[in-house]
Design a protein around this motif. Structure first.
Motif, PDB file in Angstrom:
ATOM      1  N   CYS A   1       0.833  -1.210   0.000  1.00  0.00           N
ATOM      2  CA  CYS A   1       0.000   0.000   0.000  1.00  0.00           C
ATOM      3  C   CYS A   1       0.869   1.263   0.000  1.00  0.00           C
TER       4      CYS A   1
ATOM      5  N   CYS B   1      -0.166   3.958   3.199  1.00  0.00           N
ATOM      6  CA  CYS B   1       0.380   3.825   4.562  1.00  0.00           C
ATOM      7  C   CYS B   1       1.805   3.272   4.537  1.00  0.00           C
TER       8      CYS B   1
ATOM      9  N   CYS C   1      -6.952  -0.937   1.135  1.00  0.00           N
ATOM     10  CA  CYS C   1      -5.794  -1.475   1.855  1.00  0.00           C
ATOM     11  C   CYS C   1      -6.272  -2.156   3.127  1.00  0.00           C
TER      12      CYS C   1
ATOM     13  N   ASN D   1      -4.359  -2.895   5.532  1.00  0.00           N
ATOM     14  CA  ASN D   1      -3.546  -2.459   6.659  1.00  0.00           C
ATOM     15  C   ASN D   1      -4.105  -1.168   7.241  1.00  0.00           C
ATOM     16  N   CYS D   2      -4.244  -0.138   6.406  1.00  0.00           N
ATOM     17  CA  CYS D   2      -4.729   1.159   6.909  1.00  0.00           C
ATOM     18  C   CYS D   2      -6.226   1.345   6.658  1.00  0.00           C
TER      19      CYS D   2
HETATM   20 ZN   LIG Z   1      -2.472   1.073   3.543  1.00  0.00          ZN
END
Ligand SMILES: [Zn+2]
Length: 335
Positions: free
Chosen positions: A37, A40, A65, A67-68
């Motif tokens: 990503c 982030c 994403c 993750n974020c």
């Molecule tokens: Zn991300």
């Protein structure tokens, strides 16, 4: 016959054009691309982690994403990560007389890939009558019609690590747990709770949300939207009430305002008081337990001999909203 020309080829062209500037870019299948990503920066610890996805829904392209949790249209994503390429993209789309991609972002349906995870676990239903897990649920008077929806896992942490690698760094005190799966309205598994059988266990509940899931609400697969909907704090408590959802912890994300919220009867609990106040301000109807109810939750009420009908009566007669609810809340928490 009207022939609609697919608008997607420009998007796919620009996905390929931008791919060279995306780290660890790879095409998973026809309409799914995966890379680190750029929003982030993805995992700093693990340079191989790729949690950014471009995916297609109804001939439109989107970014998300894991993750974020950043999610947007491909158009907006491109604008953010490569403004000059984005200008070309817009020009090309304009030439094709295309309208802007929709601003409504459909959900990326991640969940079906987890639908097999319960395979290999035993339902409580299938255990022998002498099994401590079955014995425990019977002792708590959990309705037996749900015994095929509840599972037993001997090593909860080890099992979870197979689904989400490294979720638990240590497998110490990996005890058996009751597994309570959460499903969405389409019967896809979205998460689960592991409940300890040991009353001394410091983590009575361990809640696992599966990748890509926004709102962890229990009971969605059997809820009737045309009837009064209740929502309680604990999944097991919800099994005693008709048309009832449950949240995990005091997280109400994704719950519609038409739910009657029934929290535990713990007037000394500051978090519950605050949650109720917030819910009232947001427009929810909430149950403020009357003083003659001494049990702290619905399961305890059942254990002390009340029936589902008794409890629904109490709830329906003590549900408030707006100023009235605020007044009852202050009365309840003072006495
Ligand atoms: Zn991300």
């Amino acid at each position: 016959m009207e022939i609609k020309v697919s608008s997607s080829y420009i998007d796919v062209k620009y996905i390929n054009l931008i791919s060279t500037s995306l780290e660890k870019f790879k095409q998973n299948h026809t309409n799914l691309w995966n890379f680190r990503c750029p929003i982030c920066g993805d995992s700093q610890k693990n340079q191989n982690k790729r949690r950014g996805f471009i995916y297609e829904k109804a001939n439109k392209y989107f970014y998300r994403c894991h993750n974020c949790d950043y999610g947007t249209s491909f158009n907006k994503f491109l604008e953010k990560v490569n403004p000059s390429l984005h200008k070309e993209y817009i020009t090309e789309r304009y030439k094709e007389k295309q309208s802007e991609p929709t601003s409504i972002i459909p959900k990326f349906n991640f969940t079906p890939k987890f639908n097999h995870v319960l395979q290999g676990l035993s339902t409580i239903d299938s255990l022998s009558d002498k099994h401590p897990a079955k014995f425990y649920l019977r002792k708590r008077k959990i309705p037996e019609k749900y015994f095929n929806k509840l599972y037993y896992c001997t090593k909860f942490k080890e099992w979870t690590n197979k689904i989400i690698p490294n979720k638990f760094q240590s497998l110490k005190q990996d005890t058996p747990r009751l597994v309570i799966p959460f499903f969405d309205g389409d019967n896809n598994i979205i998460g689960y709770q592991g409940r300890s059988f040991d009353p001394k266990d410091q983590c009575k509940y361990i809640t696992i949300k599966l990748q890509g899931v926004d709102n962890l609400i229990y009971g969605q697969e059997r809820i009737n939207n045309n009837k009064t909907q209740y929502c309680v704090e604990g999944p097991l408590d919800s099994l005693f009430l008709p048309n009832c959802l449950a949240i995990a912890g005091l997280n109400f994300k994704g719950l519609t305002v038409k739910n009657v919220i029934v929290l535990d009867n713990e007037k000394r609990n500051k978090q519950i008081k605050e949650a109720l106040h917030k819910l009232i301000m947001t427009g929810y109807s909430v149950c403020i337990w009357p003083d003659n109810i001494k049990e702290k939750d619905i399961n305890d009420m059942i254990m002390s001999g009340k029936t589902t009908g008794d409890i629904v009566d109490v709830i329906d007669n003590n549900t408030y909203s707006g100023l009235h609810a605020d007044f009852q809340l202050s009365r309840w928490s003072k006495c």
